[in-house]
Design a protein around this motif. Sequence first.
Motif, PDB file in Angstrom:
ATOM      1  N   GLU A  45       0.801  -1.222   0.000  1.00  0.00           N
ATOM      2  CA  GLU A  45       0.000   0.000   0.000  1.00  0.00           C
ATOM      3  C   GLU A  45       0.834   1.273   0.000  1.00  0.00           C
ATOM      4  O   GLU A  45       0.277   2.369   0.120  1.00  0.00           O
ATOM      5  CB  GLU A  45      -0.939   0.000   1.217  1.00  0.00           C
ATOM      6  N   ASP A  46       2.146   1.141  -0.118  1.00  0.00           N
ATOM      7  CA  ASP A  46       2.968   2.346  -0.158  1.00  0.00           C
ATOM      8  C   ASP A  46       3.218   2.756  -1.612  1.00  0.00           C
ATOM      9  O   ASP A  46       3.820   2.008  -2.388  1.00  0.00           O
ATOM     10  CB  ASP A  46       4.305   2.152   0.552  1.00  0.00           C
ATOM     11  N   THR A  47       2.783   3.935  -1.973  1.00  0.00           N
ATOM     12  CA  THR A  47       2.823   4.395  -3.362  1.00  0.00           C
ATOM     13  C   THR A  47       4.245   4.498  -3.894  1.00  0.00           C
ATOM     14  O   THR A  47       4.538   4.025  -5.005  1.00  0.00           O
ATOM     15  CB  THR A  47       2.117   5.759  -3.487  1.00  0.00           C
ATOM     16  N   ASP A  48       5.147   5.113  -3.139  1.00  0.00           N
ATOM     17  CA  ASP A  48       6.514   5.286  -3.626  1.00  0.00           C
ATOM     18  C   ASP A  48       7.232   3.950  -3.797  1.00  0.00           C
ATOM     19  O   ASP A  48       8.008   3.761  -4.741  1.00  0.00           O
ATOM     20  CB  ASP A  48       7.321   6.183  -2.673  1.00  0.00           C
ATOM     21  N   THR A  49       6.966   3.005  -2.900  1.00  0.00           N
ATOM     22  CA  THR A  49       7.598   1.690  -3.026  1.00  0.00           C
ATOM     23  C   THR A  49       7.077   0.952  -4.248  1.00  0.00           C
ATOM     24  O   THR A  49       7.857   0.374  -5.020  1.00  0.00           O
ATOM     25  CB  THR A  49       7.356   0.856  -1.756  1.00  0.00           C
ATOM     26  N   VAL A  50       5.773   0.962  -4.453  1.00  0.00           N
ATOM     27  CA  VAL A  50       5.196   0.316  -5.642  1.00  0.00           C
ATOM     28  C   VAL A  50       5.702   0.991  -6.915  1.00  0.00           C
ATOM     29  O   VAL A  50       6.005   0.322  -7.913  1.00  0.00           O
ATOM     30  CB  VAL A  50       3.661   0.330  -5.567  1.00  0.00           C
ATOM     31  N   ARG A  51       5.801   2.328  -6.873  1.00  0.00           N
ATOM     32  CA  ARG A  51       6.331   3.052  -8.041  1.00  0.00           C
ATOM     33  C   ARG A  51       7.756   2.601  -8.343  1.00  0.00           C
ATOM     34  O   ARG A  51       8.114   2.338  -9.501  1.00  0.00           O
ATOM     35  CB  ARG A  51       6.296   4.559  -7.787  1.00  0.00           C
ATOM     36  N   LEU A  52       8.596   2.503  -7.318  1.00  0.00           N
ATOM     37  CA  LEU A  52       9.978   2.079  -7.500  1.00  0.00           C
ATOM     38  C   LEU A  52      10.037   0.656  -8.050  1.00  0.00           C
ATOM     39  O   LEU A  52      10.785   0.372  -8.998  1.00  0.00           O
ATOM     40  CB  LEU A  52      10.721   2.157  -6.163  1.00  0.00           C
ATOM     41  N   GLU A  53       9.260  -0.241  -7.482  1.00  0.00           N
ATOM     42  CA  GLU A  53       9.237  -1.639  -7.945  1.00  0.00           C
ATOM     43  C   GLU A  53       8.827  -1.727  -9.406  1.00  0.00           C
ATOM     44  O   GLU A  53       9.441  -2.457 -10.202  1.00  0.00           O
ATOM     45  CB  GLU A  53       8.275  -2.456  -7.072  1.00  0.00           C
ATOM     46  N   GLN A  54       7.804  -0.964  -9.771  1.00  0.00           N
ATOM     47  CA  GLN A  54       7.303  -1.022 -11.143  1.00  0.00           C
ATOM     48  C   GLN A  54       8.267  -0.378 -12.136  1.00  0.00           C
ATOM     49  O   GLN A  54       8.453  -0.887 -13.256  1.00  0.00           O
ATOM     50  CB  GLN A  54       5.926  -0.375 -11.230  1.00  0.00           C
ATOM     51  N   GLU A  55       8.890   0.717 -11.749  1.00  0.00           N
ATOM     52  CA  GLU A  55       9.826   1.383 -12.655  1.00  0.00           C
ATOM     53  C   GLU A  55      11.050   0.514 -12.938  1.00  0.00           C
ATOM     54  O   GLU A  55      11.498   0.416 -14.084  1.00  0.00           O
ATOM     55  CB  GLU A  55      10.254   2.745 -12.082  1.00  0.00           C
ATOM     56  N   ILE A  56      11.594  -0.107 -11.889  1.00  0.00           N
ATOM     57  CA  ILE A  56      12.746  -0.990 -12.087  1.00  0.00           C
ATOM     58  C   ILE A  56      12.343  -2.206 -12.923  1.00  0.00           C
ATOM     59  O   ILE A  56      13.074  -2.635 -13.826  1.00  0.00           O
ATOM     60  CB  ILE A  56      13.333  -1.444 -10.737  1.00  0.00           C
TER      61      ILE A  56
END
Length: 388
Positions: A45-56
Amino acid sequence: MTTLNLPPIYKSASNDLRSDTFTTPTPEMLEAVLTATMGDSVYAEDTDTVRLEQEIAQLAGMESGLFCVSGTLSNQIAIRTHLMQPPYSILCDYRAHVYTHESAGLAILSQAMVSPVYPANGNYVTVEDLKKNFIPDDGDVHGAPTRLVSLENTLHGIITPLEELVRIKVWCMENNLKLHCDGARILNATAATGIPLKQYGEIFDSISICLSKSLGAPMGSILVGDSKFIKKCTHFRKQQGGGVRQCGIMSKMALVALHSNWKSKMIYSHSLAQEMSEFCKKHEIPLESPADTNFVFIDLSAANMDPDVLVKKGLKYGVRLMGGRISFHYQVSKETLLNAQKAVLEAFEYAKQHPYKSDAPTAVYRSASVEGLDIHGNQIKEIKTFKY
């Protein structure tokens, strides 16, 4: 109150050549923390973590990514997820981090036997090397059949050629083997060769991509693979105590590093390593490996050099060293390079008069001096080097 035994405050990585993990957060990273999202990443549920995971994951051409607190964790849960029912074995380079520097995780967490591979070319593993160590699942009840190949790219700063990786992938597919990449420094390979990360992603079933080494984020790795694989990895991450609650703080700093001009920073560190390599060659100081990226490995045994002497010579010139492995990163200054060259040359000249012989194996993380004295017995002030 009892006096606390605290290390001195770490001020700068500009003179630290022990590892590229010693980079410190930039002011931009620290400022970004103030705007980090605060969701619970264990619940995704953490937006920045999900964003980082998806970008990588997108950079690697993979379906999904998973934040892990370290490369050791991401490697170990990846391998554990790939393996099903023991007995089984893993093929990897004899120097591989998953084998030599992850606290016997393969044996403890995956119950796996390792078949260490010694590359015939002395630098990187080839498909021929793997074939010689392959244990087939042919009904022989005495062996542990090979189920997975784990490659490290880069390893000792050496880049495995893309053509060789493709050959290995084809062989793995022919033999129904999974192919994992310890990509702690795969971004260095990308920066040096110009090969997109996505192209590497087409070869491997999973890649552990480190954020805290040459990229310069404070901590963490992103494990990438297909969605089903990552879902199961999330299970093992939880089992191993790797779930992080408000992970957005760390992810936000990693996003700053990822969105910076990281390729040029890595190329700069590679240029420093190349200068050090050329300096060693000029003075006939033997090296273990070619300096393809950001590492220079001095062959201490061939040079008869005492690692403790080398560390102390570094302290003399205000440079932190740790044995014969010299690691460059983007925060290292040109002045540090010049001082490191002086230290290495003096240690080499000292070895000619005082040759050092040891029948013990090279121990990278234990080659450090904590005595507080330089090679001449004088007290060293202000700077101290610590064991790993």
